[in-house]
Each structure stands twice: as structure tokens, then as C-alpha cells.
Scaffold this motif. Structure first.
Motif, short mmCIF file in Angstrom:
data_model
loop_
_atom_site.label_atom_id
_atom_site.label_comp_id
_atom_site.label_asym_id
_atom_site.label_seq_id
_atom_site.Cartn_x
_atom_site.Cartn_y
_atom_site.Cartn_z
N SER A 69 50.24 46.55 42.32
CA SER A 69 49.29 46.60 41.21
C SER A 69 49.55 45.45 40.24
O SER A 69 48.61 44.82 39.75
N PHE A 70 50.82 45.15 39.98
CA PHE A 70 51.17 44.01 39.12
C PHE A 70 50.67 42.71 39.75
O PHE A 70 50.18 41.81 39.05
N LEU A 159 34.55 38.84 33.99
CA LEU A 159 34.72 39.85 35.04
C LEU A 159 36.19 39.96 35.44
O LEU A 159 36.74 41.08 35.55
N CYS A 160 36.84 38.82 35.63
CA CYS A 160 38.26 38.82 36.01
C CYS A 160 39.13 39.43 34.90
O CYS A 160 40.09 40.16 35.17
N TYR A 161 38.77 39.15 33.66
CA TYR A 161 39.55 39.68 32.53
C TYR A 161 39.40 41.19 32.42
O TYR A 161 40.36 41.92 32.17
N ALA A 162 38.16 41.69 32.62
CA ALA A 162 37.92 43.13 32.59
C ALA A 162 38.74 43.83 33.67
O ALA A 162 39.38 44.86 33.42
N THR A 167 43.30 47.20 35.49
CA THR A 167 44.43 47.41 36.40
C THR A 167 45.76 47.47 35.64
O THR A 167 46.75 48.02 36.13
N THR A 168 45.77 46.94 34.42
CA THR A 168 46.98 46.97 33.59
C THR A 168 47.11 48.28 32.82
O THR A 168 48.22 48.78 32.60
N LYS A 169 45.99 48.83 32.42
CA LYS A 169 45.97 50.01 31.54
C LYS A 169 46.83 51.16 32.05
O LYS A 169 47.56 51.80 31.28
#
Length: 285
Positions: A69-70, A159-162, A167-169
Motif C-alpha cells: 500500500s505504501f 487524480l493522482c493526488y486524490a 490510499t494513505t488515509k
């Protein structure tokens, strides 16, 4: 409770101010976008590593699943930064930053697929207001000109930032924010390592002070604070509140490089700022 909300909101806005320096720095550092991002990732990782050692932050990843995930979130971060910096170089600070701020719209629609949260009609409405604000910024849209290409790259960057934020949340409750950012920056620098051999890096020495600034203030401090803010706000809320970033960026660009916004920029930027104020008040509830 009220003081806690004000403190968290203030820290999120301060983080947004720090990140806003990326507009001017990305536009005017005289190096290819992918080279800037490699140094941003590499230097940023170095600074955060020193901070983690000083604070004795646990750097252990608990499972292979988290490790993958990282890796994914780091790849999204690399794609976001490179496309964003190309957007800045093709257009200008105002258009590059504001087009990237379509990401709250994307976040509002995508977040239900990443969490148990339902699609929030208010988030969608506020996201649409941001989108209208961006639309007003573009009086003549044509793929023939660099500004239009820059705007499209800004939207792709959004889009990439969202996706990176979403995925970080899920990790912010189990891992320190600095630790998460450290691994993402290491992944960014690793993925972009080939650019040092494929791009012109002869000008690096003269640009070194600006590269250190974007790595330390914008990246190591600003983005780590944003990651930490996800402990207190949903991704959609944090995204919409941080939409004030283009306004900060335009002001910084005017002060330091005398880039004067157009009338459309004021109108579009005003709509974006309005969504920030509304969501700041609404999120308190």
C-alpha cells in the motif's frame, strides 16, 4: 472541543501555506520537472529521516500488505508531482495550481470506494463549485496551446493526488505521519532515479538552494502536516479546506515574481475560496 477544532484547522491551513510555495518553485527552478521531483523526494526523505531519528519514530512496517500500500501511494505521489510540475511549466502558477485543485471533486466521488463513508452530497456540491471556478479560469480551451496542455496535466495530477490521499488515509491511525511521508518520498526518489542519467542535470548546483527549500519547507514540513491532518478530518474535508492553496500560491507568485492574475483568476479563485470557508465551518459540526 472548539479549541481543538480551531487548532487542527489552523495547522491544516498552515500546512497548505507551506505547500503553496511549490507553485513558484516548480515554475521557476531551471531544471526539468522530473529532476526537480527526484531532488524533492531525495532531499525531503533525508530531512524527514533526521526528524524521525530525533523523535525516535518507529519506522517498522507492520505487514507486507501495508508495504504494498505504501508502494502504491508513493507511485501516485510521484505521478502527481511530475505531472503537476509540467503543468506549472506549460502554463503559469495560477492555472497550474488551480487546475490541480479539481482533486476535491475526484476525492468526494472516490472516497466511498475506499472507506465505509457514503457519498456526501455537500462534498459533491462544494467540489462542483471548485470545478466551476477552474472552468472560469480557462477562457479559450484548445489543445493547440501550452496552457490547455498544462491544465489537462493539472487535472491528471489532481487524480493522482486524490488517489494518493485515499490510499494513505487508512494508515494514519497505525503509523506516524512522518514515517508514512518518509516511505512515500523514498519510493518517489527510487522510481525517478533513472532521470538523473537521462535528463540534463548540469544546472543543479546553481539551483541547489531552491531545491533544498522545496524539499524542506514544501515537502518535509508541509506534506507531513497534511498527512497528520487526516487524523482529524476526512480526506474530502481536508481536500476541500486545502483548496485555499492556489490562492496562497497566486499571492506568493505575485509577491516574488510579479505574476499578475487575470480577472478570470480572481473570479475562479474566489469560488474556490468560498468552498474552503463553507467546508471549514461545516466540518466543525
Amino acid at each position: 472541543m472548539e479549541n481543538s477544532h480551531i487548532k487542527n484547522l489552523s495547522l491544516l491551513l498552515l500546512a497548505t501555506l507551506f505547500i503553496s510555495t511549490s507553485g513558484v518553485l516548480g515554475k521557476y527552478i531551471a531544471l526539468p520537472a522530473e529532476v526537480i521531483i527526484w531532488f524533492r523526494g531525495g532531499f525531503g526523505a533525508f530531512f524527514i529521516f533526521l526528524f524521525c531519528k530525533y523523535k525516535k519514530v518507529n519506522l517498522k512496517i507492520n505487514s507486507k500488505k501495508d508495504g504494498y500500500s505504501f508502494l502504491v501511494s508513493g507511485a501516485f505521489m510521484a505521478a502527481h508531482w511530475v505531472s503537476y510540475f509540467y503543468a506549472l511549466k506549460l502554463s503559469n502558477v495560477a492555472l497550474g495550481m488551480l487546475s490541480m485543485y479539481t482533486f476535491p471533486v475526484m476525492t468526494a466521488f472516490l472516497e466511498p470506494f475506499f472507506s465505509k463513508q457514503k457519498l456526501n452530497a455537500i462534498h459533491v456540491l462544494l467540489g462542483i463549485l471548485v470545478l466551476i471556478g477552474v472552468y472560469i479560469l480557462v477562457p479559450n480551451f484548445s489543445l493547440e496551446n501550452d496552457e490547455a496542455k498544462g491544465i489537462l496535466l493539472g487535472v491528471f495530477s489532481a487524480l493522482c493526488y486524490a488517489l494518493r490521499n485515499l490510499t494513505t488515509k487508512k494508515h494514519v491511525k497505525n503509523y506516524n505521519g512522518s514515517m508514512i511521508m518518509l516511505y512515500q518520498l523514498i519510493i518517489v526518489a527510487t522510481l525517478l532515479l533513472p532521470v538523473l542519467f537521462l535528463s540534463d542535470v548540469s544546472n543543479v548546483q546553481s539551483q541547489l538552494p531552491l531545491l533544498v527549500l522545496i524539499a524542506l519547507l514544501t515537502t518535509a514540513i508541509g506534506h507531513t502536516m497534511i498527512v497528520n491532518s487526516l487524523q482529524h478530518f476526512s480526506v474530502a474535508t481536508a481536500s476541500i479546506i486545502s483548496s485555499v492553496q492556489p490562492i496562497f500560491g497566486i499571492i506568493i507568485a505575485f509577491i516574488f515574481v510579479r505574476e499578475i492574475p487575470s480577472f478570470n483568476t480572481y473570479i475562479g479563485g474566489g469560488l474556490i475560496l468560498l468552498t474552503v470557508v463553507i467546508e471549514s465551518i461545516r466540518s466543525k459540526k
